[in-house]
Design a protein around this motif. Structure first.
Motif, PDB file in Angstrom:
ATOM      1  N   SER A  14      39.234  38.192  31.551  1.00 39.23           N
ATOM      2  CA  SER A  14      40.531  38.835  31.695  1.00 39.23           C
ATOM      3  C   SER A  14      40.393  40.346  31.660  1.00 39.23           C
ATOM      4  CB  SER A  14      41.483  38.378  30.587  1.00 39.23           C
ATOM      5  OG  SER A  14      41.703  36.996  30.675  1.00 39.23           O
ATOM      6  N   SER A  15      39.519  40.845  30.790  1.00 43.44           N
ATOM      7  CA  SER A  15      39.351  42.289  30.681  1.00 43.44           C
ATOM      8  C   SER A  15      38.671  42.860  31.912  1.00 43.44           C
ATOM      9  CB  SER A  15      38.525  42.638  29.436  1.00 43.44           C
ATOM     10  OG  SER A  15      37.189  42.204  29.584  1.00 43.44           O
ATOM     11  N   LEU A  16      37.860  42.028  32.575  1.00 44.75           N
ATOM     12  CA  LEU A  16      37.160  42.517  33.762  1.00 44.75           C
ATOM     13  C   LEU A  16      38.015  42.414  35.014  1.00 44.75           C
ATOM     14  CD1 LEU A  16      33.654  40.951  33.120  1.00 44.75           C
ATOM     15  CD2 LEU A  16      34.212  43.375  33.079  1.00 44.75           C
ATOM     16  N   PHE A  17      38.773  41.342  35.119  1.00 44.08           N
ATOM     17  CA  PHE A  17      39.473  41.090  36.372  1.00 44.08           C
ATOM     18  C   PHE A  17      40.996  41.133  36.240  1.00 44.08           C
ATOM     19  CE2 PHE A  17      35.379  38.893  36.889  1.00 44.08           C
ATOM     20  CZ  PHE A  17      34.914  39.605  37.966  1.00 44.08           C
ATOM     21  N   PHE A  18      41.518  41.289  35.035  1.00 45.61           N
ATOM     22  CA  PHE A  18      42.944  41.472  34.820  1.00 45.61           C
ATOM     23  C   PHE A  18      43.734  40.314  35.428  1.00 45.61           C
ATOM     24  CE2 PHE A  18      40.729  45.407  34.776  1.00 45.61           C
ATOM     25  CZ  PHE A  18      41.068  45.880  33.529  1.00 45.61           C
ATOM     26  N   VAL A  19      43.624  39.197  34.774  1.00 42.01           N
ATOM     27  CA  VAL A  19      44.187  37.953  35.259  1.00 42.01           C
ATOM     28  C   VAL A  19      45.705  38.057  35.375  1.00 42.01           C
ATOM     29  CG1 VAL A  19      44.482  35.515  34.721  1.00 42.01           C
ATOM     30  CG2 VAL A  19      42.329  36.655  34.201  1.00 42.01           C
ATOM     31  N   PRO A  20      46.299  37.691  36.509  1.00 39.14           N
ATOM     32  CA  PRO A  20      47.746  37.714  36.660  1.00 39.14           C
ATOM     33  C   PRO A  20      48.403  36.713  35.732  1.00 39.14           C
ATOM     34  CG  PRO A  20      46.638  37.549  38.784  1.00 39.14           C
ATOM     35  CD  PRO A  20      45.609  37.303  37.721  1.00 39.14           C
ATOM     36  N   SER A  21      49.690  36.887  35.523  1.00 44.25           N
ATOM     37  CA  SER A  21      50.413  36.008  34.621  1.00 44.25           C
ATOM     38  C   SER A  21      50.600  34.617  35.208  1.00 44.25           C
ATOM     39  CB  SER A  21      51.776  36.615  34.299  1.00 44.25           C
ATOM     40  OG  SER A  21      51.621  37.847  33.655  1.00 44.25           O
ATOM     41  N   PHE A  22      50.778  34.543  36.534  1.00 44.94           N
ATOM     42  CA  PHE A  22      51.033  33.250  37.144  1.00 44.94           C
ATOM     43  C   PHE A  22      50.204  33.135  38.416  1.00 44.94           C
ATOM     44  CE2 PHE A  22      54.465  32.337  34.357  1.00 44.94           C
ATOM     45  CZ  PHE A  22      55.079  33.549  34.110  1.00 44.94           C
ATOM     46  N   VAL A  23      49.394  32.088  38.462  1.00 45.40           N
ATOM     47  CA  VAL A  23      48.517  31.927  39.612  1.00 45.40           C
ATOM     48  C   VAL A  23      49.294  31.595  40.872  1.00 45.40           C
ATOM     49  CG1 VAL A  23      48.074  29.457  39.340  1.00 45.40           C
ATOM     50  CG2 VAL A  23      46.331  30.924  40.349  1.00 45.40           C
ATOM     51  N   LYS A  24      50.546  31.143  40.743  1.00 47.69           N
ATOM     52  CA  LYS A  24      51.316  30.779  41.919  1.00 47.69           C
ATOM     53  C   LYS A  24      51.480  31.952  42.873  1.00 47.69           C
ATOM     54  CE  LYS A  24      55.825  31.789  39.798  1.00 47.69           C
ATOM     55  NZ  LYS A  24      57.120  31.225  39.405  1.00 47.69           N
ATOM     56  N   ALA A  25      51.341  33.148  42.360  1.00 49.90           N
ATOM     57  CA  ALA A  25      51.496  34.314  43.220  1.00 49.90           C
ATOM     58  C   ALA A  25      50.458  34.345  44.316  1.00 49.90           C
ATOM     59  CB  ALA A  25      51.409  35.593  42.398  1.00 49.90           C
ATOM     60  N   PHE A  26      49.276  33.820  44.038  1.00 50.39           N
ATOM     61  CA  PHE A  26      48.237  33.821  45.057  1.00 50.39           C
ATOM     62  C   PHE A  26      48.660  32.984  46.258  1.00 50.39           C
ATOM     63  CE2 PHE A  26      45.648  34.771  41.266  1.00 50.39           C
ATOM     64  CZ  PHE A  26      45.070  35.941  41.704  1.00 50.39           C
ATOM     65  N   GLU A  27      49.496  32.000  46.013  1.00 49.74           N
ATOM     66  CA  GLU A  27      49.963  31.168  47.097  1.00 49.74           C
ATOM     67  C   GLU A  27      51.205  31.765  47.743  1.00 49.74           C
ATOM     68  OE1 GLU A  27      50.620  27.514  45.126  1.00 49.74           O
ATOM     69  OE2 GLU A  27      48.520  27.178  44.647  1.00 49.74           O
ATOM     70  N   SER A  28      52.114  32.283  46.912  1.00 50.90           N
ATOM     71  CA  SER A  28      53.403  32.718  47.430  1.00 50.90           C
ATOM     72  C   SER A  28      53.306  33.960  48.287  1.00 50.90           C
ATOM     73  CB  SER A  28      54.376  32.982  46.276  1.00 50.90           C
ATOM     74  OG  SER A  28      53.923  34.067  45.492  1.00 50.90           O
ATOM     75  N   VAL A  29      52.291  34.784  48.076  1.00 51.78           N
ATOM     76  CA  VAL A  29      52.200  36.011  48.857  1.00 51.78           C
ATOM     77  C   VAL A  29      51.229  35.884  50.018  1.00 51.78           C
ATOM     78  CG1 VAL A  29      52.700  37.401  46.829  1.00 51.78           C
ATOM     79  CG2 VAL A  29      50.319  36.993  47.469  1.00 51.78           C
ATOM     80  N   LEU A 178      30.666  44.939  39.430  1.00 50.23           N
ATOM     81  CA  LEU A 178      31.703  43.925  39.557  1.00 50.23           C
ATOM     82  C   LEU A 178      31.147  42.668  40.222  1.00 50.23           C
ATOM     83  CD1 LEU A 178      34.835  43.389  39.263  1.00 50.23           C
ATOM     84  CD2 LEU A 178      34.992  44.088  41.644  1.00 50.23           C
ATOM     85  N   TYR A 179      30.373  42.866  41.254  1.00 55.11           N
ATOM     86  CA  TYR A 179      29.795  41.729  41.977  1.00 55.11           C
ATOM     87  C   TYR A 179      28.799  40.974  41.106  1.00 55.11           C
ATOM     88  CZ  TYR A 179      27.122  39.209  45.541  1.00 55.11           C
ATOM     89  OH  TYR A 179      26.486  38.230  46.276  1.00 55.11           O
ATOM     90  N   ARG A 180      27.954  41.717  40.396  1.00 51.35           N
ATOM     91  CA  ARG A 180      26.975  41.045  39.523  1.00 51.35           C
ATOM     92  C   ARG A 180      27.675  40.275  38.411  1.00 51.35           C
ATOM     93  NH1 ARG A 180      24.024  45.988  40.197  1.00 51.35           N
ATOM     94  NH2 ARG A 180      24.706  46.725  38.139  1.00 51.35           N
ATOM     95  N   THR A 181      28.750  40.844  37.888  1.00 54.88           N
ATOM     96  CA  THR A 181      29.507  40.151  36.848  1.00 54.88           C
ATOM     97  C   THR A 181      30.101  38.857  37.385  1.00 54.88           C
ATOM     98  OG1 THR A 181      30.045  42.274  35.826  1.00 54.88           O
ATOM     99  CG2 THR A 181      31.392  40.382  35.182  1.00 54.88           C
ATOM    100  N   ALA A 182      30.599  38.907  38.609  1.00 53.63           N
ATOM    101  CA  ALA A 182      31.206  37.721  39.213  1.00 53.63           C
ATOM    102  C   ALA A 182      30.189  36.614  39.442  1.00 53.63           C
ATOM    103  CB  ALA A 182      31.877  38.109  40.530  1.00 53.63           C
ATOM    104  N   LYS A 183      28.914  36.968  39.493  1.00 51.18           N
ATOM    105  CA  LYS A 183      27.861  35.963  39.699  1.00 51.18           C
ATOM    106  C   LYS A 183      27.333  35.415  38.378  1.00 51.18           C
ATOM    107  CE  LYS A 183      24.815  36.581  42.905  1.00 51.18           C
ATOM    108  NZ  LYS A 183      23.682  37.155  43.672  1.00 51.18           N
ATOM    109  N   ASP A 184      27.902  35.860  37.287  1.00 48.89           N
ATOM    110  CA  ASP A 184      27.461  35.407  35.977  1.00 48.89           C
ATOM    111  C   ASP A 184      27.606  33.884  35.876  1.00 48.89           C
ATOM    112  OD1 ASP A 184      28.072  34.740  32.948  1.00 48.89           O
ATOM    113  OD2 ASP A 184      27.049  36.689  32.982  1.00 48.89           O
ATOM    114  N   PRO A 185      26.677  33.214  35.214  1.00 51.72           N
ATOM    115  CA  PRO A 185      26.760  31.751  35.070  1.00 51.72           C
ATOM    116  C   PRO A 185      28.064  31.264  34.454  1.00 51.72           C
ATOM    117  CG  PRO A 185      24.605  32.529  34.402  1.00 51.72           C
ATOM    118  CD  PRO A 185      25.430  33.754  34.646  1.00 51.72           C
ATOM    119  N   TYR A 186      28.747  32.151  33.746  1.00 46.10           N
ATOM    120  CA  TYR A 186      30.019  31.764  33.131  1.00 46.10           C
ATOM    121  C   TYR A 186      30.983  31.203  34.166  1.00 46.10           C
ATOM    122  CZ  TYR A 186      34.858  32.593  31.849  1.00 46.10           C
ATOM    123  OH  TYR A 186      36.201  32.468  31.679  1.00 46.10           O
TER     124      TYR A 186
END
Length: 395
Positions: A14-29, A178-186
Motif C-alpha cells: 500500500s505504501s508503495l503503490f497507494f492502493v485505491p479504496s475500491f477496486v471497482k474503479a478499475f472497471e468503471s473507468v 518501482l519495477y523491481r519492487t513489482a517483481k518481488d516474490p511477494y
C-alpha cells in the motif's frame, strides 16, 4: 501464505503503490476518455514569497514595508511596475517568447495560513471550511482515467491531489526501483493465495486486483520508457532530477497525462533572501532545462506546466529578516500558444490589504484548475471542480 505476513506485506504494498479504496474503479473507468494533452504540476512547498519573486520595483509601499528584505539590485524589469527576481533569469526567454503567463493575486475566500490545511485546500480544490478526502487530479482520474500510470508523482509518497475517491495515481522517484519492487516474490505469493479463505473472510479480495494493476503499471512504465540519456543538461539537484525523469516519460510517449513534482523549503520566516534566491535559482534553471528538453523532442507543444505554492507571504517583513504566512500569491503557467502571455493581470494594491496585512485575492485558484481541465485537458469539470468556477483566458 501466513495471514500475519500477508497483512504486513500488504501494508508495504500500500505504501508503495497507494492502493485505491475500491477496486471497482478499475472497471468503471475503463471506457472513459482521457484528455489529449499533458499537464505537469510544480508545487513550491512552504509558501513562496510572491512579492520577492515578482517584484513591484516601482512601488514605495513595497520598499517601506521591507526595509531590509526588499529586492533592490539586479531586478529583471519586465514592465514599468513588475520584474523578476534575478534568480529567475533562465525564465526570461520563456517570457519573451510568449510561453509564460503570470497570474497575480491567486487565492481563495477566507484564506487559511496553516501549511497543511492550505495545501489540502489547494490539492482538493475545496472551500476553506470544506474537508474533502479526494484531490482534484484524483477526481480527474476517477472520471477520465484508465490506469494508475495515467498520473505519476515523482516522489515516494502520493499527494492528496492525486488521490481519487476510487482511483489513485502512481508515486515513484525511480521507475526502475518501482519495477523491481513489482517483481518481488511477494506479488507472486498474493496471486497464488488469492483463493485463500483468509482473503475472503477479511474482505481483502480487492487488494488482489489492485496489486495486479500496480504491477502492470510498473511493467508498462519500465518497458515503455526509452533507455537513452537525455541530450539536455540538467542542474544537479533533486528537483531537476524529477523534471528530467518527467521529460523522459513524456519523450517516451507514455500514456500519462498528469505529472506531479515539488520543490520544498519556501517557509522563509528568517533569513529569507539567500534561501529564497537559492530555491528560485533551482526552480528556474530546472524548468528551463526541462522546457529545452521537451522542445528538442517535439513534445513541448502538448505540455502545460503549472507552478503554485500554498500561500504567499505577509507584505511586511518580520523582525528575523523573513516573512510570515500570507494569502494570495502568483501562479506561473508555461506552455506554447498561450492566449495571454506575460502578465495576465496586475498586482493587487499594496495599500488595500486584508485585515492581516496580506494581498487580497482576485483569482480563485479553482478557476485556474477549471481552465486547465476544460481548455487544455479537454474534459468536463463536472464532479471535479465546483461548477461556479469560471474559466480564464490564459490558454
Amino acid at each position: 501464505m501466513d495471514r500475519r505476513k500477508f497483512i504486513k506485506d500488504s501494508a508495504l504494498a500500500s505504501s508503495l503503490f497507494f492502493v485505491p479504496s475500491f477496486v471497482k474503479a478499475f472497471e468503471s473507468v475503463a471506457a472513459a476518455q482521457l484528455g489529449y494533452k499533458r499537464l505537469v504540476i510544480v508545487q513550491l512547498a512552504g509558501g513562496n514569497d510572491g512579492l520577492n519573486t515578482i517584484i513591484p520595483h516601482n512601488n514605495d509601499i513595497y520598499y517601506n514595508a521591507r526595509p531590509r528584505l526588499a529586492i533592490t539590485k539586479d531586478i529583471i524589469k519586465l514592465n514599468d511596475d513588475l520584474g523578476f527576481h534575478s534568480s529567475l533569469s533562465p525564465l526570461r526567454a520563456l517570457y519573451d517568447n510568449g510561453e509564460l503567463s503570470i497570474l497575480n493575486n491567486v487565492g481563495y475566500p477566507n484564506p487559511v495560513r496553516s501549511h497543511f490545511r492550505s495545501m489540502d485546500i489547494w490539492q482538493t480544490a475545496s472551500d476553506s471550511d470544506e474537508y474533502l478526502q479526494s484531490g482534484w487530479l484524483g477526481r480527474y482520474l476517477d472520471a477520465h482515467g484508465k490506469k494508475p500510470y495515467n498520473a505519476i508523482e515523482m516522489d515516494e509518497q502520493l499527494s492528496l491531489a492525486m488521490k481519487g475517491e476510487h482511483f489513485n495515481g502512481i508515486a515513484t522517484n525511480d521507475y526502475k526501483v518501482l519495477y523491481r519492487t513489482a517483481k518481488d516474490p511477494y506479488f507472486k505469493n498474493v496471486l497464488n493465495h488469492y483463493n485463500d479463505a483468509h482473503l475472503s473472510e477479511h474482505n481483502l479480495g480487492y487488494l488482489y486486483q489492485t496489486l495486479i494493476e500496480a504491477k502492470s503499471s510498473a511493467k508498462y512504465i519500465y518497458e515503455n520508457t526509452k533507455v537513452r540519456l537525455s541530450q539536455q543538461e540538467y542542474p544537479q539537484n533533486k528537483f531537476a532530477k524529477q523534471l528530467k525523469n518527467v521529460a523522459q516519460f513524456i519523450n517516451s510517449g507514455l500514456e500519462t497525462k498528469v505529472f506531479y513534482t515539488s520543490l520544498g523549503g519556501f517557509d522563509t520566516h528568517a533569513n529569507q533572501q539567500n534561501k529564497q534566491a537559492r530555491l528560485l535559482k533551482q526552480y528556474a534553471e530546472s524548468v528551463s532545462a526541462f522546457v529545452k528538453d521537451l522542445k528538442q523532442n517535439g513534445t513541448f507543444n502538448d505540455t502545460l506546466i503549472l507552478t503554485f505554492s500554498e500561500f504567499g507571504r505577509r507584505v511586511k517583513q518580520n523582525a528575523a529578516n523573513g516573512t510570515d504566512h500570507g494569502a494570495a500569491n502568483n501562479v506561473f503557467i508555461i506552455g506554447k500558444n498561450l492566449k495571454k502571455a506575460g502578465f495576465y493581470n496586475s498586482l493587487a494594491s499594496l495599500s488595500d490589504l486584508d485585515t492581516n496585512g496580506d494581498l487580497k485575492y482576485e483569482i480563485d485558484f479553482r478557476s485556474v484548475y477549471a481552465t486547465v481541465l476544460s481548455k487544455w485537458m479537454n474534459v468536463s469539470t463536472e464532479g471535479i471542480i465546483n461548477s461556479k468556477q469560471k474559466t480564464l483566458n490564459f490558454i
